[in-house]
Write an enzyme that holds these catalytic residues in place. Sequence first.
Site, PDB file in Angstrom:
ATOM      1  N   ASP A 240      -6.960   4.311  -4.772  1.00  0.00           N
ATOM      2  CA  ASP A 240      -7.755   4.035  -3.262  1.00  0.00           C
ATOM      3  C   ASP A 240      -8.306   5.477  -2.797  1.00  0.00           C
ATOM      4  O   ASP A 240      -8.545   6.042  -3.912  1.00  0.00           O
ATOM      5  CB  ASP A 240      -6.565   3.736  -2.196  1.00  0.00           C
ATOM      6  CG  ASP A 240      -7.306   3.277  -0.706  1.00  0.00           C
ATOM      7  OD1 ASP A 240      -7.721   2.030  -0.881  1.00  0.00           O
ATOM      8  OD2 ASP A 240      -7.605   4.069   0.185  1.00  0.00           O
TER       9      ASP A 240
ATOM     10  N   LYS B  49       0.776  -1.140  -0.048  1.00  0.00           N
ATOM     11  CA  LYS B  49      -0.050   0.143  -0.033  1.00  0.00           C
ATOM     12  C   LYS B  49       0.874   1.191   0.173  1.00  0.00           C
ATOM     13  O   LYS B  49       1.969   1.300   0.436  1.00  0.00           O
ATOM     14  CB  LYS B  49      -0.590   0.052   1.363  1.00  0.00           C
ATOM     15  CG  LYS B  49      -2.174   0.803   1.032  1.00  0.00           C
ATOM     16  CD  LYS B  49      -3.393   0.162   0.420  1.00  0.00           C
ATOM     17  CE  LYS B  49      -4.285   1.153   0.099  1.00  0.00           C
ATOM     18  NZ  LYS B  49      -5.600   0.144  -0.025  1.00  0.00           N
TER      19      LYS B  49
HETATM   20  P1  NDP Z   1     -13.064   7.903  -3.020  1.00  0.00           P
HETATM   21  O1  NDP Z   1     -11.871   8.746  -2.867  1.00  0.00           O
HETATM   22  O2  NDP Z   1     -13.568   7.395  -4.417  1.00  0.00           O
HETATM   23  O3  NDP Z   1     -14.256   8.093  -2.174  1.00  0.00           O
HETATM   24  C1  NDP Z   1     -14.007   8.154  -0.644  1.00  0.00           C
HETATM   25  C2  NDP Z   1     -15.151   8.612   0.095  1.00  0.00           C
HETATM   26  O4  NDP Z   1     -15.169   8.448   1.327  1.00  0.00           O
HETATM   27  C3  NDP Z   1     -15.722  10.101  -0.332  1.00  0.00           C
HETATM   28  O5  NDP Z   1     -16.968  10.101  -0.368  1.00  0.00           O
HETATM   29  C4  NDP Z   1     -14.830  10.708   0.899  1.00  0.00           C
HETATM   30  O6  NDP Z   1     -15.600  11.866   1.180  1.00  0.00           O
HETATM   31  C5  NDP Z   1     -15.256   9.520   1.908  1.00  0.00           C
HETATM   32  N1  NDP Z   1     -14.205   9.709   2.855  1.00  0.00           N
HETATM   33  C6  NDP Z   1     -12.845   9.654   2.471  1.00  0.00           C
HETATM   34  N2  NDP Z   1     -12.054   9.903   3.873  1.00  0.00           N
HETATM   35  C7  NDP Z   1     -13.003  10.360   4.660  1.00  0.00           C
HETATM   36  C8  NDP Z   1     -13.065  10.445   6.192  1.00  0.00           C
HETATM   37  N3  NDP Z   1     -11.737  10.661   6.843  1.00  0.00           N
HETATM   38  N4  NDP Z   1     -14.039  10.770   6.871  1.00  0.00           N
HETATM   39  C9  NDP Z   1     -15.398  10.880   6.299  1.00  0.00           C
HETATM   40  N5  NDP Z   1     -15.553  10.364   4.879  1.00  0.00           N
HETATM   41  C10 NDP Z   1     -14.373  10.111   4.292  1.00  0.00           C
HETATM   42  O7  NDP Z   1     -12.367   6.429  -2.552  1.00  0.00           O
HETATM   43  P2  NDP Z   1     -12.927   4.796  -2.556  1.00  0.00           P
HETATM   44  O8  NDP Z   1     -14.403   4.780  -2.786  1.00  0.00           O
HETATM   45  O9  NDP Z   1     -12.231   4.182  -3.528  1.00  0.00           O
HETATM   46  O10 NDP Z   1     -12.588   4.334  -1.219  1.00  0.00           O
HETATM   47  C11 NDP Z   1     -13.503   4.061  -0.179  1.00  0.00           C
HETATM   48  C12 NDP Z   1     -13.115   2.964   0.734  1.00  0.00           C
HETATM   49  O11 NDP Z   1     -12.966   1.847   0.184  1.00  0.00           O
HETATM   50  C13 NDP Z   1     -11.562   3.089   1.500  1.00  0.00           C
HETATM   51  O12 NDP Z   1     -11.628   2.718   2.688  1.00  0.00           O
HETATM   52  C14 NDP Z   1     -10.554   2.285   0.549  1.00  0.00           C
HETATM   53  O13 NDP Z   1      -9.519   1.918   1.140  1.00  0.00           O
HETATM   54  C15 NDP Z   1     -11.750   1.158   0.211  1.00  0.00           C
HETATM   55  N6  NDP Z   1     -11.225   0.165  -1.025  1.00  0.00           N
HETATM   56  C16 NDP Z   1     -11.158   0.874  -2.211  1.00  0.00           C
HETATM   57  C17 NDP Z   1     -11.044   0.085  -3.237  1.00  0.00           C
HETATM   58  C18 NDP Z   1     -10.850   0.577  -4.723  1.00  0.00           C
HETATM   59  O14 NDP Z   1     -10.735  -0.238  -5.714  1.00  0.00           O
HETATM   60  N7  NDP Z   1     -11.080   1.896  -4.860  1.00  0.00           N
HETATM   61  C19 NDP Z   1     -10.750  -1.417  -2.932  1.00  0.00           C
HETATM   62  C20 NDP Z   1     -11.131  -1.926  -1.844  1.00  0.00           C
HETATM   63  C21 NDP Z   1     -11.255  -1.068  -0.778  1.00  0.00           C
HETATM   64  P3  NDP Z   1     -14.927  13.336   0.909  1.00  0.00           P
HETATM   65  O15 NDP Z   1     -15.080  13.405  -0.649  1.00  0.00           O
HETATM   66  O16 NDP Z   1     -15.615  14.274   1.604  1.00  0.00           O
HETATM   67  O17 NDP Z   1     -13.524  12.938   1.183  1.00  0.00           O
HETATM   68  O1  2IT Z   2      -7.875  -1.573  -0.737  1.00  0.00           O
HETATM   69  C1  2IT Z   2      -7.893  -2.080  -1.777  1.00  0.00           C
HETATM   70  O2  2IT Z   2      -7.886  -3.354  -2.247  1.00  0.00           O
HETATM   71  C2  2IT Z   2      -7.670  -1.159  -3.020  1.00  0.00           C
HETATM   72  N1  2IT Z   2      -7.467  -0.187  -2.731  1.00  0.00           N
HETATM   73  C3  2IT Z   2      -7.473  -1.821  -4.311  1.00  0.00           C
HETATM   74  C4  2IT Z   2      -5.973  -2.298  -4.607  1.00  0.00           C
HETATM   75  C5  2IT Z   2      -5.748  -2.678  -6.165  1.00  0.00           C
HETATM   76  O3  2IT Z   2      -4.423  -2.990  -6.117  1.00  0.00           O
HETATM   77  O4  2IT Z   2      -6.550  -2.746  -6.819  1.00  0.00           O
END
Ligand code: NDP
Ligand code: 2IT
Length: 449
Positions: A170, A130
């Site tokens: 992420d 990461k």
């Molecule tokens: P994005 O940046 O697309 O969206 C993040 C969302 O979460 C936004 O709505 C953001 O609001 C909100 N957010 C972020 N930080 C905070 C915080 N500290 N407090 C409250 N709200 C918050 O990210 P993703 O959708 O990609 O990721 C969301 C979650 O999913 C994370 O935990 C990530 O690790 C996990 N994840 C993502 C994967 C991927 O493929 N993208 C895979 C597996 C897990 P704001 O716009 O106000 O910051």
């Molecule tokens: O938390 C996760 O699994 C991710 N942000 C996606 C990682 C990836 O390599 O696709």
Amino acid sequence: MSKDVSAKVNAFMDKVIEKNPGEDEFHQAVREVAESLMPFLEENPKYQEAKILERIAEPERVLMFRVPWMDDKGEIQINRGYRIEMNSAIGPYKGGLRFHPTVNLGILKFLAFEQVFKNALTTLPMGGGKGGADFDPKGKSDNEVMRFCQSFMAELQRHIGPDTDVPAGDIGVGGREIGFLFGQYRRLRNEFTGVLTGKGLTWGGSLIRTEATGYGCVYFVEEMLNSKGDSIKGKICTVSGSGNVAQYTVEKVNQLGGKCVTLSDSSGYIYDPAGIDAEKLAFVMELKNVRRGRIEEYADKYGVKYVNGKCPWEIKCDVAFPSATQNEISEEDAKTLVKNGCKAVGEGANMPTTFEGTQVFLNSKILFGPGKAANAGGVATSGLEMCQNSMRMSWTREEVDAKLHGIIKAIHSQCMQYGREGNWVNYVKGANIAGFIKVADAMLDQGLV
Ligand code: NDP
Ligand code: 2IT
């Protein structure tokens, strides 16, 4: 857990805490795994003798670097970049990059640690890593984001490669950022390889990667519900976040006949009891992915309630999909969800439930899908992107979706196999043990590494 086993967990954790001071999220993630694993390790002394758990909790390599860049006003800015190369026993380091002002070493170590187990569960050959930076993309122009990404990659490029370490997105890193990062890597290295995943479809990306985490999470919850003779159809769902994972969770819930009634961002949440249908979701996607605005605008546009400064867990639901960030469901929130009749939780985010909140869900014996199982669809599809890049071919949408669906079913079966307790499944225990065995056996085979 017996007193003896509990004392062993505490002794192990004392050392982890002493060695990694102040890294609260890392301690939390390691403790959850240690608690699940200790009874299993007691029965399988070969892992203890080889100190596999102790080795897994120590990153293979940690990189920290300066990222200087110039903003639109001509002022110099300095951020801190990181890459945690946690474990490569079963494949190249693989995991996302997070750009968010809260990023620090402890948060990235927790995420890298989780990633090791998650990637093992996907059935694909990927180690865990990461990275990211304490850079805040909010309010920055596209040019500023590009200059930051180029500076970040100027250093990161020497540490990564398609057979070494393959980053992805992420929080704060989506298609735009992956594009800038890939362009800079290609330019500096003079090679076109699958060194990043989440790429654009015309330059090596995979169909369904954008949708994969949200889709996969809903598939996982559907598997859990199916195992009880139930399904998503007709279920009221609360979703937090409004980014990549949240958006495609809503899309898949709609396709399966459920109804999502909330979305949030770091400012607050919206509650739309009529449901976030396809048209409203298109508005959210434009708002968040193009205009990069606040979710409050949804409330203005559709005349629904907006609650400032809170998460949506007070809203009654059948299924909760925490899809924003770590520790967004407190012990109180978990109690409220259970009291209101919540039957299943699919953790789209990584470690969105606090340690105490997780105990509430486990004690109430609801269907609780922990992040490393429920959100593994994203990285699994990244693995499929790597596979297509190696073959210099691309699969159709249907092919990738079918493979993703198959992988989620396989993860669910592994959780059932190792997590069954009577007629209830402890998915936390199942995911931790199944993920551990694969990595631990590879480490045993490979000697003292
Ligand atoms: P994005 O940046 O697309 O969206 C993040 C969302 O979460 C936004 O709505 C953001 O609001 C909100 N957010 C972020 N930080 C905070 C915080 N500290 N407090 C409250 N709200 C918050 O990210 P993703 O959708 O990609 O990721 C969301 C979650 O999913 C994370 O935990 C990530 O690790 C996990 N994840 C993502 C994967 C991927 O493929 N993208 C895979 C597996 C897990 P704001 O716009 O106000 O910051
Ligand atoms: O938390 C996760 O699994 C991710 N942000 C996606 C990682 C990836 O390599 O696709």
